[in-house]
Write an enzyme that holds these catalytic residues in place. Sequence first.
Site, PDB file in Angstrom:
ATOM      1  NE  ARG A  52       0.248   1.372   3.372  1.00  0.00           N
ATOM      2  CZ  ARG A  52       1.207   2.227   3.620  1.00  0.00           C
ATOM      3  NH1 ARG A  52       2.467   1.792   3.711  1.00  0.00           N
ATOM      4  NH2 ARG A  52       0.996   3.502   3.786  1.00  0.00           N
ATOM      5  NE  ARG A  95      -6.358   0.621  -1.823  1.00  0.00           N
ATOM      6  CZ  ARG A  95      -5.833   1.189  -0.728  1.00  0.00           C
ATOM      7  NH1 ARG A  95      -4.554   1.065  -0.467  1.00  0.00           N
ATOM      8  NH2 ARG A  95      -6.593   1.891   0.091  1.00  0.00           N
ATOM      9  CD  GLN A 198      -3.007   2.536   6.887  1.00  0.00           C
ATOM     10  OE1 GLN A 198      -3.596   2.927   7.890  1.00  0.00           O
ATOM     11  NE2 GLN A 198      -3.601   2.355   5.730  1.00  0.00           N
ATOM     12  CG  ASP A 239      -3.415   7.991  -1.623  1.00  0.00           C
ATOM     13  OD1 ASP A 239      -3.181   8.539  -0.535  1.00  0.00           O
ATOM     14  OD2 ASP A 239      -3.168   6.791  -1.847  1.00  0.00           O
ATOM     15  CG  ASN A 249      -2.764  11.611   2.372  1.00  0.00           C
ATOM     16  OD1 ASN A 249      -2.210  10.735   1.735  1.00  0.00           O
ATOM     17  ND2 ASN A 249      -2.403  11.914   3.607  1.00  0.00           N
ATOM     18  CE  LYS A 250      -4.986   5.521   4.235  1.00  0.00           C
ATOM     19  NZ  LYS A 250      -5.865   4.586   3.492  1.00  0.00           N
TER      20      LYS A 250
END
Lengths: 347, 347
Positions: A52, A95, A198, A239, A249-250
């Site tokens: 990832r 993804r 993470q 991302d 992003n996350k």
Amino acid sequence: MTPPAHDSVRAVAWDDGALRLLDQRALPQRVDYLRCTGAPAVARAIHDMAVRGAPAIGIAAAYGVALAARARYAAAPATWKQAIETDLALLLDARPTAVNLRWAVERMRAKIGALAGDPGEALLNEARAIHEADVAANRRMGELGAALIEPGSGVLTHCNTGALATGGYGTALGVIRAAYAAGKITQVYAGETRPWLQGARLTAWELAQEGMPVTLIADSAAAYLMAQGKVRWVIVGADRIAGNGDTANKIGTYSLALAARRHGVKFMVVAPLATLDTNISSGREIPIEQRPAGEILTLNGQPVAAPFATAWNPSFDITPADLIDAWVNETGVVFQPAPAKIRALAG
Amino acid sequence: MTPPAHDSVRAVAWDDGALRLLDQRALPQRVDYLRCTGAPAVARAIHDMAVRGAPAIGIAAAYGVALAARARYAAAPATWKQAIETDLALLLDARPTAVNLRWAVERMRAKIGALAGDPGEALLNEARAIHEADVAANRRMGELGAALIEPGSGVLTHCNTGALATGGYGTALGVIRAAYAAGKITQVYAGETRPWLQGARLTAWELAQEGMPVTLIADSAAAYLMAQGKVRWVIVGADRIAGNGDTANKIGTYSLALAARRHGVKFMVVAPLATLDTNISSGREIPIEQRPAGEILTLNGQPVAAPFATAWNPSFDITPADLIDAWVNETGVVFQPAPAKIRALAG
């Protein structure tokens, strides 16, 4: 010069004719590797998050294309370029949010178009070039970003953007590495990054490998940490970046940006140019991956919530460009990202 | 009228000469009860979070004082009022942030001062009065808060503020219950509330008991949820409210308030007057409990982070009064809390 310890962490590596992936689902308890010999295995590893991080999945997919070409050419040398489209689609669909995945596959596709004869060596070399360029970009971004950080800073990061998430070294974590090496950082705070953790599982592990001090926090504690004056920069990866600078992003990144603005904390996005998607003009158009509700409703495979509860589990959010102080990429720093500045870059 | 199902959830109850506490650490997997027969057991249950929630721990402590008085009077009828001070200190020290705990113990201490002879019955009645007044206050706050909510609203809550956190019915969750019963709420979102997961374990369980739909989110997803237009009100409880309206509540509340302001989402605090601490003028003076790092570094007793990581784990944060649209207490609604309005209340 002694090689720095982080060079020993290789999330993605070509090894003896196959793609070797460090299985990030098992960390930090176990350091397990997956050996992928074909595109379906690579796509599955991306989808299931064995690998990832936007840059790392792009690199893994590039090697996946090389594996696919080897198999398709061996099976049908005359028609392999048609047959491989199935593999490319599989990899592209693994993804949806990280644009690096698409960028890498499209670059490999362009290479395929120019090939004649056995594609094996040429495509493997192209994947290796993508991989090496990513590491070089990270090193350069590390220098550029570290130059922005004042000595004596506490910094906060989110998710994992280190060697595990990239070809090596890291994006946001690369900046933190470089700034720490330059003696500028007194404390690294890392959000644990629910639901996949993470931050707790990967970032803490990576920093511990190098002896850097890291303090984990519940993601929801970030605003209060900033209110205590403990943080000078929030430093995150991306991302996908839209043409106006809006950044996917996350999940949780947007909250950090809001808290940073309230407290005069600076907000830095570190991501290579491959993260920019000039086809879209704003963050509203970025597809946001929804992950399974079970990631929220269970812990270590055990149910945590009442049986009748449901969950909403977007894997990413959008930070509007107006909350971003600096986007560091391998060509330089874009301060206060805005459409004109970004067009100039992409031009 | 059929009694509503939530009356069956009694986190704190006097039962056959002892204090019965629903052990909230075991929920939702198991419905276990603790039987406390003395103040040390009650203090331990509060400290270890078998009972939690500011109003509930105040009520539990009040019963704890009644238990202590029974034992101290039996042991030494002439000097029990001196001896019980040890128990009061133990209870007061069990958790530092919630002022309801101190408020309840001080009210019991005042009652002790006025007593002659066997204190057992009088102090048990005082504890029961505190308990019953809390439930009545919750019902009243439920009506007052629900009146503010527009039909067709999505609402977001944090932590657990329901029957489990109070004498019964709930503060913020009481408002949600009342508004849902009035047909005004289309969807309840609940932050899972790391690290202790009160939202996932307790709020989802309570709402499921009553058949109310609840969707859990990672705490860090709240800002993005608001960006999607899914939330009209954020509704939370409080552990302590300063004289200027600054509010201590479960870690993560402050982040929600920042996101709410950015998106024009209204922010409601629901807490009885006992939550107000007029001895302090601002949130800076509220002591914030630090919980063990292990709550972040482990999951279900298993290590999740790398061995060398540390954690910063404040249990509460401070939401500044300027981010609060309404404080609902049992006497009415304070809109945009500010010192003069709060002095008028306390007067």
